[in-house]
Design an enzyme around this catalytic site. Structure first.
Site, PDB file in Angstrom:
ATOM      1  N   LYS A  13       0.830  -1.218   0.000  1.00 29.18           N
ATOM      2  CA  LYS A  13       0.000   0.000   0.000  1.00 29.18           C
ATOM      3  C   LYS A  13       0.861   1.263   0.000  1.00 29.18           C
ATOM      4  CE  LYS A  13      -2.287  -0.711   3.820  1.00 29.18           C
ATOM      5  NZ  LYS A  13      -1.820  -2.031   4.272  1.00 29.18           N
ATOM      6  N   ARG A  88      -9.749   1.851   9.255  1.00 28.91           N
ATOM      7  CA  ARG A  88      -9.509   0.432   9.559  1.00 28.91           C
ATOM      8  C   ARG A  88     -10.594  -0.167  10.424  1.00 28.91           C
ATOM      9  NH1 ARG A  88      -3.158  -0.911  10.159  1.00 28.91           N
ATOM     10  NH2 ARG A  88      -2.462   0.938   9.071  1.00 28.91           N
ATOM     11  N   ARG A 127      11.075  -6.702   4.676  1.00 31.91           N
ATOM     12  CA  ARG A 127      11.027  -5.317   5.159  1.00 31.91           C
ATOM     13  C   ARG A 127      11.634  -5.219   6.563  1.00 31.91           C
ATOM     14  NH1 ARG A 127       5.204  -2.624   5.510  1.00 31.91           N
ATOM     15  NH2 ARG A 127       5.027  -3.808   7.426  1.00 31.91           N
ATOM     16  N   ARG A 133      11.475  -2.049  11.636  1.00 36.23           N
ATOM     17  CA  ARG A 133      10.311  -1.515  12.360  1.00 36.23           C
ATOM     18  C   ARG A 133      10.027  -2.346  13.595  1.00 36.23           C
ATOM     19  NH1 ARG A 133       5.262  -0.298   8.435  1.00 36.23           N
ATOM     20  NH2 ARG A 133       4.161  -1.169  10.209  1.00 36.23           N
ATOM     21  N   ARG A 144      -1.440  -7.928  13.702  1.00 38.56           N
ATOM     22  CA  ARG A 144      -1.898  -6.929  12.709  1.00 38.56           C
ATOM     23  C   ARG A 144      -2.672  -7.596  11.578  1.00 38.56           C
ATOM     24  NH1 ARG A 144       3.737  -5.303  11.811  1.00 38.56           N
ATOM     25  NH2 ARG A 144       3.119  -4.153   9.950  1.00 38.56           N
TER      26      ARG A 144
END
Ligand code: ADP
Length: 195
Positions: A13, A88, A127, A133, A144
């Site tokens: 996204k 969301r 990632r 992160r 998530r």
């Protein structure tokens, strides 16, 4: 163009929204980016939400809704925007509806990006190596993705009922997915929208 970018974690996204926003010369607004910037800067908001984010939990609706409403009221949003990672929850859908109604704006299109579960996990893993992160650890990722399935994916039905969801396969390399998005959006011939 006023667009919502939807899809599960790892589907691309952020990457696709940034490219499309640059192409259309409109702001890309990622609630995740706004929250992370606040955490990094150590703001009051950042301190309030850091542990939630790191655990892969959603930030409370009221806080999130206010951040988005304030951002959409900025002058650079006058000609359109791409919202990435919002709404969301059903509550956030209602809050966004109210903000848009007040300012006499409408969503032109909801772009749904799709990829297989295995591909999502692979990308999130990659990632994690690059970006480090705090919420890309296995527990927070699982949480998530679960929250996406339970709370966010059903929102697509609401937008489908309103008639403006465009679904695009996001398993290709980045540039090909972007080309496919552009082609799909051009084919829908959204009134007043130049892509
Ligand atoms: P991802 O989609 O990979 O989870 P984001 O960068 O979009 O990553 O969001 C990171 C975190 O920021 C989320 O896990 C959540 O804690 C918070 N967040 C972002 N957008 C929202 C939202 N619309 N509502 C509540 N929390 C949000």
């Amino acid at each position: 163009m006023r667009m919502l970018m939807m899809g599960p974690q790892g589907v691309g996204k952020g990457t696709q929204a940034k490219m499309l926003a640059a192409r259309c010369a409109i702001p890309h607004i990622s609630t995740g980016d706004v929250f992370r910037a606040n955490v990094s800067a150590g703001t009051e908001l950042g301190k309030q939400i850091e542990s939630l984010i790191n655990a892969g939990e959603l930030v409370p609706d009221a806080l999130t809704d206010r951040i988005v409403a304030d951002r959409l009221a900025q002058p650079d949003c006058a000609n359109g925007w791409i919202l990435d990672g919002y709404p969301r929850t059903i509550e956030q859908v209602r809050a966004l509806d109210a903000v848009l109604e007040q300012s006499d704006q409408r969503i032109d299109v909801v772009l749904e990006l799709r990829a297989d579960y295995d591909e999502l996990i692979k990308r999130i893993h990659e990632r994690a190596q690059i970006e480090g992160r705090a919420d890309d650890n296995p527990e927070a990722v699982a949480k998530r993705l679960q929250t996406y399935d339970k709370e966010t994916a059903p929102l697509l039905d609401i937008y489908r009922d309103r008639g403006f969801v465009v679904a695009v396969d996001s398993e290709d390399v980045i540039e090909d997915t972007q080309a496919s998005i552009v082609k799909h959006l051009q084919q829908c011939g959204l009134p007043g929208v130049k892509i």
